[in-house]
Write an enzyme that holds these catalytic residues in place. Structure first.
Site, short mmCIF file in Angstrom:
data_model
loop_
_atom_site.label_atom_id
_atom_site.label_comp_id
_atom_site.label_asym_id
_atom_site.label_seq_id
_atom_site.Cartn_x
_atom_site.Cartn_y
_atom_site.Cartn_z
CB CYS A 56 1.75 6.12 -3.04
SG CYS A 56 2.18 6.13 -4.79
CB CYS A 94 1.09 3.00 -4.82
SG CYS A 94 2.71 3.76 -4.70
#
Length: 182
Positions: free
Chosen positions: A99, A102
């Site tokens: 991600c 993230c």
């Protein structure tokens, strides 16, 4: 090859917009495989000459405990004890290694863990390794932040997606103020 400029049959390219390995591949395809990439030692020179930061060999894996009691990765088996039975509020961050957002907010989350270490606990949960928690808390977007207090999700605390450090602080301050009054 000093890395300052690349010469091809069509002219000189300043500066290369691709990393050296991908640039070599692209140029060899364009030139009919007449281009041989420079030796690896030239890549280091190229990076230094171009003013680019060196590439890390290994990125920090999501979830490893981060410096001095900051953010700790937990899993499904640790969730009840760490989050639901905690006497302090717990901010849970659902993340994944793949991600991008993230990784983008990771420094802000580390800062937050240090800034608020007296007021709350921050933990990370790997999305891919904990499917039961993902299903139970209906985490649809990453990164996802959920604040828990007294074993329950704080209403209106769910936040998904990347967030700036300033907005993250505002988000957390408003949540902590609301639960301290309630």
């Amino acid at each position: 090859m000093d890395g300052a400029a690349l010469v091809s049959s069509s002219g000189v390219l300043f500066p290369p917009s691709l990393p050296p390995a991908r640039l070599a591949t692209a140029l060899s395809a364009a030139a009919g495989s007449r281009f041989a990439p420079p030796p690896r030692s030239s890549f280091r020179t190229w990076r230094r000459g171009a003013g680019l930061a060196p590439v890390r060999k290994s990125a920090r894996r999501c979830g490893a405990a981060v410096g001095g009691g900051g953010i700790t990765e937990i899993d499904e088996s640790q969730f009840p004890e760490t989050v639901l039975k905690s006497d302090r509020p717990v901010l849970v961050e659902f993340v994944a290694n793949w991600c991008g957002p993230c990784r983008l907010i990771s420094p802000a989350m580390e800062w937050l863990a240090q800034e608020y270490k007296e007021r709350l606990i921050i933990v990370k949960i790997d999305h891919d390794a904990n499917p039961k928690l993902i299903e139970e808390y209906k985490v649809y977007g990453l990164p996802a932040l959920i604040l828990f207090k007294n074993g329950k999700e704080v209403p209106e605390s769910r936040r998904e997606g990347a967030i700036t450090k300033v907005k993250l602080k505002e988000y957390l301050d408003s949540l902590l103020d609301s639960i301290s009054v309630a």
